[in-house]
Design a protein around this motif. Sequence first.
Motif, PDB file in Angstrom:
ATOM      1  N   GLY A   1       0.822  -1.200   0.000  1.00  0.00           N
ATOM      2  CA  GLY A   1       0.000   0.000   0.000  1.00  0.00           C
ATOM      3  C   GLY A   1       0.857   1.252   0.000  1.00  0.00           C
ATOM      4  O   GLY A   1       0.603   2.201  -0.750  1.00  0.00           O
ATOM      5  N   GLU A   2       1.871   1.264   0.833  1.00  0.00           N
ATOM      6  CA  GLU A   2       2.775   2.414   0.879  1.00  0.00           C
ATOM      7  C   GLU A   2       3.461   2.610  -0.460  1.00  0.00           C
ATOM      8  O   GLU A   2       3.526   3.729  -0.989  1.00  0.00           O
ATOM      9  CB  GLU A   2       3.824   2.210   1.978  1.00  0.00           C
ATOM     10  N   PHE A   3       3.942   1.508  -1.022  1.00  0.00           N
ATOM     11  CA  PHE A   3       4.646   1.633  -2.295  1.00  0.00           C
ATOM     12  C   PHE A   3       3.710   2.116  -3.389  1.00  0.00           C
ATOM     13  O   PHE A   3       4.098   2.934  -4.233  1.00  0.00           O
ATOM     14  CB  PHE A   3       5.290   0.308  -2.703  1.00  0.00           C
TER      15      PHE A   3
ATOM     16  N   TYR B   1      -3.466  17.717  -0.318  1.00  0.00           N
ATOM     17  CA  TYR B   1      -2.574  17.030  -1.226  1.00  0.00           C
ATOM     18  C   TYR B   1      -1.601  16.157  -0.458  1.00  0.00           C
ATOM     19  O   TYR B   1      -1.233  16.462   0.680  1.00  0.00           O
ATOM     20  CB  TYR B   1      -1.758  18.037  -2.044  1.00  0.00           C
ATOM     21  N   ALA B   2      -1.187  15.089  -1.106  1.00  0.00           N
ATOM     22  CA  ALA B   2      -0.010  14.355  -0.641  1.00  0.00           C
ATOM     23  C   ALA B   2       1.066  14.603  -1.685  1.00  0.00           C
ATOM     24  O   ALA B   2       0.794  14.588  -2.880  1.00  0.00           O
ATOM     25  CB  ALA B   2      -0.321  12.870  -0.534  1.00  0.00           C
ATOM     26  N   ALA B   3       2.282  14.848  -1.220  1.00  0.00           N
ATOM     27  CA  ALA B   3       3.389  15.091  -2.137  1.00  0.00           C
ATOM     28  C   ALA B   3       4.637  14.414  -1.604  1.00  0.00           C
ATOM     29  O   ALA B   3       4.839  14.336  -0.386  1.00  0.00           O
ATOM     30  CB  ALA B   3       3.631  16.592  -2.282  1.00  0.00           C
TER      31      ALA B   3
ATOM     32  N   VAL C   1      -0.968   7.255   4.372  1.00  0.00           N
ATOM     33  CA  VAL C   1      -0.290   8.550   4.280  1.00  0.00           C
ATOM     34  C   VAL C   1       0.320   8.926   5.634  1.00  0.00           C
ATOM     35  O   VAL C   1       1.415   9.498   5.693  1.00  0.00           O
ATOM     36  CB  VAL C   1      -1.244   9.638   3.745  1.00  0.00           C
ATOM     37  N   ASP C   2      -0.361   8.569   6.724  1.00  0.00           N
ATOM     38  CA  ASP C   2       0.217   8.783   8.056  1.00  0.00           C
ATOM     39  C   ASP C   2       1.574   8.083   8.171  1.00  0.00           C
ATOM     40  O   ASP C   2       2.555   8.667   8.617  1.00  0.00           O
ATOM     41  CB  ASP C   2      -0.715   8.240   9.146  1.00  0.00           C
ATOM     42  N   ARG C   3       1.616   6.799   7.767  1.00  0.00           N
ATOM     43  CA  ARG C   3       2.863   6.027   7.855  1.00  0.00           C
ATOM     44  C   ARG C   3       3.966   6.686   7.033  1.00  0.00           C
ATOM     45  O   ARG C   3       5.102   6.809   7.460  1.00  0.00           O
ATOM     46  CB  ARG C   3       2.658   4.603   7.329  1.00  0.00           C
TER      47      ARG C   3
ATOM     48  N   LEU D   1       8.696  10.445   4.011  1.00  0.00           N
ATOM     49  CA  LEU D   1       8.746  10.262   2.554  1.00  0.00           C
ATOM     50  C   LEU D   1       7.703  11.109   1.825  1.00  0.00           C
ATOM     51  O   LEU D   1       7.838  11.374   0.638  1.00  0.00           O
ATOM     52  CB  LEU D   1       8.542   8.784   2.214  1.00  0.00           C
ATOM     53  N   VAL D   2       6.669  11.497   2.574  1.00  0.00           N
ATOM     54  CA  VAL D   2       5.534  12.198   1.986  1.00  0.00           C
ATOM     55  C   VAL D   2       5.126  13.304   2.938  1.00  0.00           C
ATOM     56  O   VAL D   2       5.337  13.192   4.139  1.00  0.00           O
ATOM     57  CB  VAL D   2       4.364  11.198   1.771  1.00  0.00           C
ATOM     58  N   GLU D   3       4.562  14.387   2.384  1.00  0.00           N
ATOM     59  CA  GLU D   3       3.991  15.401   3.274  1.00  0.00           C
ATOM     60  C   GLU D   3       2.615  15.807   2.762  1.00  0.00           C
ATOM     61  O   GLU D   3       2.337  15.759   1.570  1.00  0.00           O
ATOM     62  CB  GLU D   3       4.910  16.628   3.373  1.00  0.00           C
ATOM     63  N   ARG D   4       1.755  16.159   3.706  1.00  0.00           N
ATOM     64  CA  ARG D   4       0.453  16.689   3.334  1.00  0.00           C
ATOM     65  C   ARG D   4       0.596  18.186   3.084  1.00  0.00           C
ATOM     66  O   ARG D   4       1.335  18.875   3.789  1.00  0.00           O
ATOM     67  CB  ARG D   4      -0.549  16.452   4.465  1.00  0.00           C
ATOM     68  N   ARG D   5      -0.138  18.660   2.080  1.00  0.00           N
ATOM     69  CA  ARG D   5      -0.162  20.095   1.823  1.00  0.00           C
ATOM     70  C   ARG D   5      -1.598  20.541   1.680  1.00  0.00           C
ATOM     71  O   ARG D   5      -2.415  19.843   1.089  1.00  0.00           O
ATOM     72  CB  ARG D   5       0.573  20.413   0.512  1.00  0.00           C
ATOM     73  N   ALA D   6      -1.889  21.720   2.225  1.00  0.00           N
ATOM     74  CA  ALA D   6      -3.253  22.233   2.153  1.00  0.00           C
ATOM     75  C   ALA D   6      -3.654  22.439   0.705  1.00  0.00           C
ATOM     76  O   ALA D   6      -2.829  22.770  -0.143  1.00  0.00           O
ATOM     77  CB  ALA D   6      -3.342  23.552   2.908  1.00  0.00           C
TER      78      ALA D   6
END
Lengths: 146, 146
Positions: free
Chosen positions: B35-37, B91-93, B69-71, B77-82
């Motif tokens: 799932g992460e990948f 967004y996830a980026a 996305v939390d993991r 490896l990822v960040e949330r953006r408004a």
Amino acid sequence: MNERALKLWVVLSRAHASVEAHVRADIARHGLTSGEFGALEALHSKGPMLLGEVKKKILLSSGGITYVVDRLEEKGLVERRACPEDRRASYAALTEEGTALMKRIFPLHAAAVARAVSGLDAAEQEEASVLLRTLGRHAERLGEGS
Amino acid sequence: MNERALKLWVVLSRAHASVEAHVRADIARHGLTSGEFGALEALHSKGPMLLGEVKKKILLSSGGITYVVDRLEEKGLVERRACPEDRRASYAALTEEGTALMKRIFPLHAAAVARAVSGLDAAEQEEASVLLRTLGRHAERLGEGS
DNA sequence: ACAGAGCATCTCATAACTGAGATATTTGGC
DNA sequence: GCCAAATATCTCAGTTATGAGATGCTCTGT
């Protein structure tokens, strides 16, 4: 080129997930999970099987098969039976209730599956089955060394 | 006849499970789950996406996408953006670290996938992709009414 | 402008597993 | 016969999800 392989893997995953969603919804109507139904189906078509055989058939981990058979035993659909030739092993067999349930719901299940894969016509389904069997068998053999 | 459909479903399930075992083993070497990948791969190929878009892409439940996305955020490896246009959404980026990781491991992953599906030759892989895309698309559309 | 329907995401309880290690048994070589 | 390796299942802790409901925001019709 690896792109072809990646594309195949992506469409295989999505096709599986999309079809499984329908199949799972159908199975859930009878109060069962996919794993439980897989085990019932195996026992229904082949008769009593060793737990290890069921495990191979439905590709579950060792803990998973114990878990699934426990659930099915609690529901009264399956029973464990001692294996006389090997006292480590045991058989799983459908109870009368399990047999009756499968006789009742299997045709409904088959119809739901047919609907879920109806995006392909008969000839395409045959074709896809041949390709997927080859693909699956090869992948299984690849993993035997570990 | 429903037998053809059932056979297709069985070989589809087994092929998927067998191939996935290899893919999962490869991914696990990098400390990631499937799932992460999947999420990383989507973001890597398409750039920042709304969570809902990622969810559709990798076919996860609403809770599942939050979890994944939390993991990935915990791992850096990822960040949330408004999302400026819609304050419910985000967004996830990929972070820089996430981008670097994907650049490094994606070719290895592609090779592992190629190995896992090597039971079919190039032409058969194309053929299977076409059939599976049709199958998957149709099954997805079937579920839209519910 | 505003109510209410419709959405995107999150929270939480719980299910359905996985995988490592434990236990009990069998098997093969010596 | 006996010991070590292999095998079948079980146990248990931890992981990866699901799905219902909560929350906060947006859009539509009036």
